[in-house]
Design a protein around this motif. Structure first.
Motif, mmCIF file in Angstrom:
data_model
loop_
_atom_site.group_PDB
_atom_site.id
_atom_site.type_symbol
_atom_site.label_atom_id
_atom_site.label_comp_id
_atom_site.label_asym_id
_atom_site.label_seq_id
_atom_site.Cartn_x
_atom_site.Cartn_y
_atom_site.Cartn_z
ATOM 1 N N MET A 331 0.829 -1.208 0.000
ATOM 2 C CA MET A 331 0.000 0.000 0.000
ATOM 3 C C MET A 331 0.865 1.261 0.000
ATOM 4 O O MET A 331 0.539 2.248 -0.669
ATOM 5 C CB MET A 331 -0.937 -0.007 1.206
ATOM 6 N N CYS A 338 -0.457 4.909 5.389
ATOM 7 C CA CYS A 338 -0.779 3.734 6.208
ATOM 8 C C CYS A 338 -0.159 3.813 7.588
ATOM 9 O O CYS A 338 0.907 4.401 7.783
ATOM 10 C CB CYS A 338 -0.279 2.457 5.522
ATOM 11 N N MET A 349 -5.482 2.475 6.969
ATOM 12 C CA MET A 349 -5.113 3.201 5.757
ATOM 13 C C MET A 349 -6.055 4.376 5.512
ATOM 14 O O MET A 349 -7.282 4.230 5.596
ATOM 15 C CB MET A 349 -5.137 2.251 4.555
ATOM 16 N N VAL A 401 -3.243 -7.599 -2.935
ATOM 17 C CA VAL A 401 -2.364 -6.431 -3.023
ATOM 18 C C VAL A 401 -2.068 -6.102 -4.490
ATOM 19 O O VAL A 401 -2.096 -4.937 -4.905
ATOM 20 C CB VAL A 401 -1.055 -6.677 -2.240
#
Length: 409
Positions: A331, A338, A349, A401
């Motif tokens: 991320m 984050c 997040m 992801v």
């Protein structure tokens, strides 16, 4: 004519996690055949470990023989398990507590809500914002609050302790008076941890206000930062003002097996009763409304606290923490802001471009087919964030992801 409990009517409609599930189902109905990658609810996914399952099978074999069958156990929990918990705290945390302080239960969530039943309805709760919903909802259903205030984004009667980016998601002690203080570290949902100094400030507040801290340590095995306490009893003065709730769910994978414990020291004090009364009342409550945790689950819990069992459990924790590392790094590489994910299985997040929590939930679901948990479901201060859970299979985590990077980054 029968009447419903009006305190339950104060609850806002729709508990967070069923609402997440409802929206996922609705999306799948509109998109038949499309799979959703779930990084939302904190439900463990890896199998129970060998040593633990062998102990549970052995207990089942004993129950299958008339000569070795056993029925009800002690409402406080099997003595060997309570002794093992006592030794665990002494060995790993340097905390010495009597066996009598440990009460085995069917999970931390039950105790977090049920503990309020031994305190007066006039007791004022202080709750972190954002926070795991059961603290607030049980306060409302238990009659400790007034109505929900839409404008304020909270219930009257609750002292909200704001956990924000500015304070590192560790709330400061309340300025107002409170009687029951809910703390959760490592925190769900933000992943934050509290230092000894920060926890000492809450203990000093509890002594000053004659309050009781209810400390949720369900994720303590995820702590890796040096110097961060795993138990509130590591802090001087906690034994006469703090109750601690623990769980086998997130280290041994007992989310469905159901096993936890609550520590209620005899030294706890209250305004209208002698020292020892809170301990006695909790014991009375358990004996009256609870027949003890499953003896099969308790056999697994005892095995989980053995030397081999601890190695296995910490191996599971390491697996989920690696998932958290993959999510956190992924991320951040995309450019998202984050927090957490180091001492916790959760990444907190910030939603991009000013999106609301639910709008960003819908965006990720639509674009990447990934489900997360809207931060606003954890409280007013959670608006503008989402919680991402590391409880998934490694291959699914990596796939999710990648999907966010390719479709929603």
């Amino acid at each position: 004519m029968a009447s419903v409990n009006e305190d339950f009517l104060r609850l806002q409609s729709g508990y967070l996690f069923p609402e997440v599930a409802r929206r996922i189902r609705a999306w799948q109905e509109k998109n038949p055949g499309e799979a959703v990658m779930k990084l939302s609810i904190g439900n463990t996914t890896e199998a129970l470990t060998k040593h633990i399952t062998e102990a549970m099978h052995a207990k089942i074999n004993l129950l299958s023989d008339r000569k070795t069958y056993s029925g009800y156990g002690d409402e406080q929990g099997d003595t060997p398990l309570r002794e093992a918990l006592c030794n665990h705290y002494k060995k790993e945390y340097g905390v010495s507590l009597p066996v009598s302080a440990f009460f085995v239960s069917d999970g931390a969530k039950s105790d977090a809500g049920n503990i309020q039943s031994i305190f007066s309805r006039s007791s004022v709760p202080a709750i972190q914002d954002p926070a795991y919903p059961v603290y607030t909802d049980s306060s409302v259903a238990g009659g400790h609050t007034g109505d929900y205030d839409e404008a304020a984004g909270g219930y009257s009667g609750i002292v909200y302790m704001k956990a924000t980016r500015e304070n590192g998601f560790v709330a400061e002690v309340p300025k107002a008076h409170a009687d029951l203080i809910y703390l959760c570290f490592p925190n769900n949902p933000t992943g934050a941890v509290a230092t000894k100094e920060q926890l000492k400030a809450f203990i000093d507040y509890a002594h000053r206000e004659r309050a009781i801290i209810i400390f949720d340590s369900a994720y303590s095995d995820y702590i890796e930062t040096e110097g961060i306490p795993h138990s509130i009893y590591e802090i001087e003065g906690a034994e006469d003002c703090a109750i601690e709730i623990g769980s086998f769910s997130k280290n041994a994978g007992f989310t469905g097996v159901r096993l936890g414990w609550t520590i209620v020291p005899e030294a706890l004090k209250s305004d209208n009763a002698d020292t020892g009364t809170i301990h006695r009342l909790w014991n009375r409550r358990q004996c009256t409304f609870f027949n003890g945790a499953s003896n099969i689950a308790q056999a697994g819990g005892l095995a989980a606290l053995s030397e081999e069992g601890r190695r296995e459990c910490l191996g599971l924790v390491s697996y989920y923490k690696e998932n958290a590392r993959i999510i956190l790094n992924g991320m951040k590489e995309i450019g998202f802001e984050c927090y957490g994910g180091t001492d916790s299985p959760y990444i907190w997040m910030r939603c991009p471009d000013g999106l609301s929590s639910w709008d960003f939930f819908d965006f990720l679901l639509e674009k990447a087919h990934v489900a997360v948990t809207p931060g606003s479901g954890f409280g007013n201060a959670g608006e503008g964030f989402v919680r991402i859970s590391a409880y998934g299979h490694r291959e699914d985590t990596e796939k999710a992801v990648a999907a966010i990077r390719e479709n929603a980054g």
